[in-house]
Design an enzyme around this catalytic site. Structure first.
Site, PDB file in Angstrom:
ATOM      1  N   HIS A 467      38.337  46.249  35.952  1.00 16.88           N
ATOM      2  CA  HIS A 467      38.893  44.955  36.352  1.00 16.88           C
ATOM      3  C   HIS A 467      39.843  44.422  35.268  1.00 16.88           C
ATOM      4  CE1 HIS A 467      38.574  40.883  38.301  1.00 16.88           C
ATOM      5  NE2 HIS A 467      38.906  40.502  37.072  1.00 16.88           N
ATOM      6  N   GLU A 468      39.360  44.383  34.037  1.00 19.51           N
ATOM      7  CA  GLU A 468      40.199  43.860  32.950  1.00 19.51           C
ATOM      8  C   GLU A 468      41.399  44.772  32.693  1.00 19.51           C
ATOM      9  OE1 GLU A 468      39.814  40.907  32.198  1.00 19.51           O
ATOM     10  OE2 GLU A 468      37.793  40.673  33.035  1.00 19.51           O
ATOM     11  N   HIS A 471      44.160  43.820  34.991  1.00 25.79           N
ATOM     12  CA  HIS A 471      44.945  42.703  34.433  1.00 25.79           C
ATOM     13  C   HIS A 471      45.900  43.228  33.350  1.00 25.79           C
ATOM     14  CE1 HIS A 471      43.150  39.266  36.352  1.00 25.79           C
ATOM     15  NE2 HIS A 471      41.946  39.443  35.840  1.00 25.79           N
ATOM     16  N   HIS A 474      48.980  44.780  34.649  1.00 24.74           N
ATOM     17  CA  HIS A 474      49.895  43.729  35.121  1.00 24.74           C
ATOM     18  C   HIS A 474      50.749  43.230  33.944  1.00 24.74           C
ATOM     19  CE1 HIS A 474      50.092  40.040  38.075  1.00 24.74           C
ATOM     20  NE2 HIS A 474      51.213  40.702  38.015  1.00 24.74           N
TER      21      HIS A 474
END
Length: 674
Positions: A467-468, A471, A474
């Site tokens: 999940h991190e 990010h 991105h």
């Protein structure tokens, strides 16, 4: 101190952590604010008619040293803080808030911005330039530029108080987390606990010069304890301790802080002409208004509730059958859920953990990024770091060009707040023909290695890492002109799409084969385990959805209308009644440690986790349709979502990637709710 006044002389202009002294910060903030102020004065004093370039662009590129300093300081205040640093934070926050207000309330500057904005239809602007112009204009109009002098003063006072009180809220939660420990000296009390958790607790006790075992409220210590401990009273004790952080009528109590933050946010919104804080926030979100969010949450609630109540009844019956328990309490949830999961799927974290050695999982994330987006990660040892646990990587494209600098920081320690997050030390942007590449970091609190075992992750920790890392991608793959539109600078209910979509690869056999290898034998995770992981993915999903919705509803109720809250606990209890499954615990209050909305940026935005789940389920369905490593789909995702930052409206970017708006059915299907 002069360190922060020019470009760093380090490799890739990375933060020179080892050269920074705490005593330098205050003066550095004063000086960089002075420099930024001079840049603003230059824009304002320009006697030429305002243009996009000399006003809007100049404004976006201004304050580079101040931004750099703020990123370094506040990131370290979360990941490696101490009492002195927290004291400095309380001193410098008002300075930064005052400076931000000076810009937002600068009439002459606003006049120039408005002059450019008023002629936007006659200018030939790219989509990104048009977005920047709109963002800059709203940055003023939404932050008080249209107010009279008296109201501008009120706004300044509110913003200064809010900045300080939010810091205090977070400091209190961190202190309460650090203040608690459960010290056990009798080994029979540890029945049910896995060896790894015992070893970690013994090592913690040893570091504190204590006999036996010590457990804390840090997640890698807390979660295994409440999941496996057979001694129900001890499970209850630590669970209540976790639930009453900053709700103990002591100097670290946050009840008044919650009330004051809510009150100030509403005052601010009303002052700016908005009905509530939520109306103010949601104007700049995909969801647009509180009514749409409420309708979204209620719609999901309606679909999740029957499943949640059915699951809770099954869990209750299971606990009664197993241990004769008539009433399931909150502190029983993790334990009996795990037991039921083991029974239904013959699967538990302890069985899986040997296949999820941290280094292998991280390399797996790297390999997946390489297959999808054509980037490679190379660990390097000549980039300065702020703690020995931190690892540093060069991220390169296939031509060997630098894409980003990546930092990872995985284990709990005293000066680090709980949870997991991605952050940036330097954004990506293009200036004077140079594409400045970003410096991105992920910070987590995973199970650390022990004397006999490497760091072995639970499956939940594996999905957290992915999940991190989503990010981080991105941020790392950003390719925009302007710093304020780069990377994760997107609408808040869009920012979770890249992170949540990455979690999907953790459930795919083809992806797991790349990294889920037994840390001792090298054996790839057995196929039947993979099938069980997939099968169990929607286990108790109704209950999990209800819990997530309850947080979103609580957030919207705090911020959706101006109101007086007399009693935080009573308010919370009333709001969460419709989503509660377990009996209330009198000593506990979630709001007083709800850092996401009272310290972080999620106020009126907690719903965005669920909102983004709709996007991510729909997006991943596209990958599944074409193949989870399909280059064409991955390139579309990279070019239309990851690299574009906030340069266009999120729904437009999503449609360019997917060819259509997202459908909620993909999420309901994945969650087993239809």
């Amino acid at each position: 101190m002069t360190l922060f006044l020019k470009k760093f002389t380090t490799k890739y202009n990375t933060a020179p952590f080892s050269k920074i002294n705490l005593s330098d910060y205050k003066e550095a903030f004063e000086k960089t604010i002075e420099l930024a102020r001079a840049e603003i004065d230059n824009i304002v004093k320009n006697t030429e008619a305002p243009t996009f370039s000399d006003t809007i662009e100049a404004l976006d590129y201004s304050g580079e040293q101040l931004d750099r300093l703020s990123n370094i300081f506040f990131n370290l205040n979360s990941a490696e803080t101490c009492d002195e640093m927290q004291k400095i934070a309380q001193e410098v926050s008002p300075l930064i808030t005052a400076f931000s207000n000076d810009i937002a309330l600068n009439e002459d500057l606003f006049k120039r911005v408005k002059a450019v904005y008023d002629q936007k239809d006659t200018l030939t602007l790219t989509t990104e330039q048009a977005t920047l112009l709109d963002k800059k204009f709203k940055g003023f109009s939404r932050n008080g530029a249209l107010l009279n002098e008296e109201d501008k003063l009120k706004l300044r006072e509110i913003d200064t108080e809010l900045a300080k009180i939010k810091l205090t809220f977070g400091e209190n939660v961190l202190a309460e987390t650090n203040n608690y420990q459960l010290h056990i000296t009798n080994e029979t009390d540890l029945k049910g606990l896995p060896d790894g958790a015992k070893e970690m607790a013994a090592s913690l006790a040893k570091s504190k010069n204590l006999e036996g075992w010590v457990f804390t409220l840090d997640f890698p210590s807390y979660l295994p304890f409440v999941t496996y401990i057979e001694n129900r009273e001890l499970g209850k004790e630590i669970a209540i301790a976790a639930g009453k952080k900053s709700f103990q009528d002591n100097e670290l109590d946050n009840k008044e802080n919650v009330k004051r933050i809510v009150e100030l946010r509403h005052k601010r919104a009303n002052l700016l002409g908005y009905q509530s804080h939520s109306h103010f926030v949601l104007e700049e979100r995909m969801a647009q208004n509180p009514e749409k969010v409420q309708s979204f949450l209620n719609d999901l609630l309606e679909k999740a509730k029957p499943a949640a109540h059915k699951e809770f009844a099954e869990l209750t019956a299971f606990a009664k059958g197993l241990d004769g328990i008539d009433q399931l309490e909150k502190w029983d949830g993790a334990y009996y859920s795990e037991k039921l999961k083991q029974k239904l799927f013959s699967l538990d974290d302890e069985l899986l953990k040997p296949y999820f050695k941290l280094e292998n999982v991280l390399n797996g994330a790297f390999t997946i990024a390489e297959k999808l987006f054509g980037i490679t990660f190379k660990e390097v040892f000549d980039i300065d770091k702020y703690h020995e646990d931190v690892q540093t990587f060069e991220v390169l494209d296939f031509e060997g060009q630098l894409v980003a600098v990546f930092y990872s920081d995985f284990f709990p320690r005293k000066g680090k707040r709980n949870g997991a997050w991605m952050t940036s030390y330097k954004p990506q942007y293009i200036k004077d023909g140079i594409n400045e590449r970003p410096h991105v970091s992920i910070v987590c609190n995973f199970t650390p290695p022990t004397e006999t075992k490497p760091s072995l992750l639970t499956f939940n920790e594996v999905t957290t890492l992915f999940h991190e890392f989503g990010h981080a991608l991105h941020g790392m793959l950003a390719n925009t002109t302007y710093p304020s539109l780069s990377g994760t600078s997107v609408y808040w209910d869009f920012v979770e799409l890249p992170s949540q979509v990455m979690e999907n690869w953790c459930y795919e056999p083809e992806a797991l084969a790349l990294f889920a290898k037994h840390y001792e034998t090298g054996e790839i995770i057995p196929q039947d385990y993979v099938e069980k992981i997939k099968e169990s993915a929607s286990f108790l999903e109704g209950m999990a959805t209800l819990r997530q919705l309850s947080f979103g509803i609580l957030d919207m109720t705090y911020h959706g209308k101006s109101q007086t809250i007399d009693d935080v606990k009573a308010f919370e209890k009333q709001v969460m009644e419709g989503t509660s499954l377990y009996p209330d615990v009198a000593e506990n209050c979630m709001s007083t440690s709800f850092s996401h909305i009272f310290q972080g940026g999620y106020s009126s935005g907690y719903y965005s986790y669920k909102w983004a789940e709709v996007l991510d389920a729909d997006a991943f369905a596209y990958f599944q349709e074409k193949g989870i490593f399909n280059k064409e789909v991955a390139t579309k995702f990279k070019d239309n979502v990851l690299s574009k930052g906030g340069t266009e409206l999120p729904m437009e970017l999503y449609k360019k990637f997917r060819g259509q708006e997202p459908k909620v059915e993909a999420l309901l299907k994945r969650a087993g709710l239809i």
